[in-house]
Design a protein around this motif. Structure first.
Motif, PDB file in Angstrom:
ATOM      1  N   GLY A  26      -7.313   1.768   9.125  1.00  0.00           N
ATOM      2  CA  GLY A  26      -6.283   1.610   8.111  1.00  0.00           C
ATOM      3  C   GLY A  26      -6.832   1.758   6.716  1.00  0.00           C
ATOM      4  O   GLY A  26      -8.032   2.032   6.526  1.00  0.00           O
ATOM      5  N   GLU A  42      -2.054  -0.649   5.029  1.00  0.00           N
ATOM      6  CA  GLU A  42      -1.378   0.033   6.127  1.00  0.00           C
ATOM      7  C   GLU A  42      -2.402   0.194   7.237  1.00  0.00           C
ATOM      8  O   GLU A  42      -3.464   0.791   7.041  1.00  0.00           O
ATOM      9  CB  GLU A  42      -0.821   1.389   5.693  1.00  0.00           C
ATOM     10  CG  GLU A  42       0.001   2.021   6.814  1.00  0.00           C
ATOM     11  CD  GLU A  42       0.740   3.286   6.400  1.00  0.00           C
ATOM     12  OE1 GLU A  42       0.170   4.064   5.599  1.00  0.00           O
ATOM     13  OE2 GLU A  42       1.857   3.500   6.902  1.00  0.00           O
ATOM     14  N   PHE A  44      -3.228   0.756  11.555  1.00  0.00           N
ATOM     15  CA  PHE A  44      -2.809   1.271  12.856  1.00  0.00           C
ATOM     16  C   PHE A  44      -3.769   0.751  13.928  1.00  0.00           C
ATOM     17  O   PHE A  44      -4.931   0.487  13.645  1.00  0.00           O
ATOM     18  CB  PHE A  44      -2.884   2.813  12.869  1.00  0.00           C
ATOM     19  CG  PHE A  44      -2.060   3.479  11.797  1.00  0.00           C
ATOM     20  CD1 PHE A  44      -0.781   3.933  12.078  1.00  0.00           C
ATOM     21  CD2 PHE A  44      -2.567   3.653  10.517  1.00  0.00           C
ATOM     22  CE1 PHE A  44      -0.013   4.558  11.100  1.00  0.00           C
ATOM     23  CE2 PHE A  44      -1.810   4.274   9.522  1.00  0.00           C
ATOM     24  CZ  PHE A  44      -0.532   4.728   9.819  1.00  0.00           C
ATOM     25  N   TYR A 106       1.135  -1.558  14.618  1.00  0.00           N
ATOM     26  CA  TYR A 106       1.211  -1.040  13.248  1.00  0.00           C
ATOM     27  C   TYR A 106       1.549  -2.179  12.290  1.00  0.00           C
ATOM     28  O   TYR A 106       2.392  -3.030  12.614  1.00  0.00           O
ATOM     29  CB  TYR A 106       2.299   0.039  13.161  1.00  0.00           C
ATOM     30  CG  TYR A 106       2.577   0.518  11.752  1.00  0.00           C
ATOM     31  CD1 TYR A 106       1.704   1.410  11.130  1.00  0.00           C
ATOM     32  CD2 TYR A 106       3.691   0.073  11.046  1.00  0.00           C
ATOM     33  CE1 TYR A 106       1.950   1.835   9.832  1.00  0.00           C
ATOM     34  CE2 TYR A 106       3.945   0.503   9.749  1.00  0.00           C
ATOM     35  CZ  TYR A 106       3.062   1.385   9.149  1.00  0.00           C
ATOM     36  OH  TYR A 106       3.304   1.808   7.856  1.00  0.00           O
ATOM     37  N   TYR A 108       2.221  -3.004   7.911  1.00  0.00           N
ATOM     38  CA  TYR A 108       2.281  -2.602   6.506  1.00  0.00           C
ATOM     39  C   TYR A 108       2.550  -3.866   5.713  1.00  0.00           C
ATOM     40  O   TYR A 108       3.460  -4.633   6.041  1.00  0.00           O
ATOM     41  CB  TYR A 108       3.408  -1.597   6.278  1.00  0.00           C
ATOM     42  CG  TYR A 108       3.472  -1.075   4.863  1.00  0.00           C
ATOM     43  CD1 TYR A 108       2.844   0.119   4.526  1.00  0.00           C
ATOM     44  CD2 TYR A 108       4.135  -1.786   3.859  1.00  0.00           C
ATOM     45  CE1 TYR A 108       2.890   0.592   3.225  1.00  0.00           C
ATOM     46  CE2 TYR A 108       4.171  -1.329   2.561  1.00  0.00           C
ATOM     47  CZ  TYR A 108       3.553  -0.135   2.247  1.00  0.00           C
ATOM     48  OH  TYR A 108       3.586   0.337   0.956  1.00  0.00           O
TER      49      TYR A 108
END
Ligand SMILES: [Zn+2]
Length: 154
Positions: A26, A42, A44, A106, A108
């Protein structure tokens, strides 16, 4: 001609998982604003379970150490403790931030904080932990193992 805005001080940490979490990666950007810093992450490849009652929540901190290295027991041991220039208890460390909420791996997250400036945290590390931060246990919120790390670069 359109005038360009003044350049803001910005830093970036590219986060990578430990060998146990090779899919984890990320980016964390830190942008100096007038009265504080905008932190945006962000990520992943976070671990997750299909069970609806165990959505992953991952503690997220700036640590004072400058290296994503460690040993067999703790692959990121050299990130040291939470960035804490004012010698405060957890969760009042300057490096304490809201956790990442996983969405099938995921996440954010964006937050504004005036606990530090971008300049002072360049060269330190961003760390993601395996558990949520309980925001009370000393010194690190009982956040579990360090699963990912990135050095903050200006
Ligand atoms: Zn802390």
């Amino acid at each position: 001609m359109v005038k360009r805005k003044a350049m803001r001080v910005q830093a970036l940490a590219e986060v990578r998982g430990s060998s146990k979490y090779p899919e984890l990666r990320g980016k964390v950007t830190l942008t100096q604003m007038t009265n504080g810093v905008l932190v945006t992450a962000e990520v992943f490849g976070l671990p997750y379970k299909a069970d609806k009652c165990s959505n992953g929540i991952f503690a997220f901190h700036i640590h004072s150490g400058g290296s994503c290295s460690g040993n067999g027991e703790d692959p990121f041991a050299n990130t040291d403790g939470h960035y804490n220039p004012n010698n405060c208890p957890h969760p009042y460390h300057a490096g304490d931030l809201p956790p990442l909420f996983g969405n099938k791996g995921y996440a954010y997250m964006s937050v504004f904080t005036d606990r530090f400036t971008v300049k002072e945290i360049i060269g330190k590390t961003v760390v993601i932990h395996s558990r949520y931060d309980d925001f009370s246990t000393q010194p690190a919120g009982n956040a579990g193992e360090k699963i990912a790390c990135g050095v903050i670069r200006g």
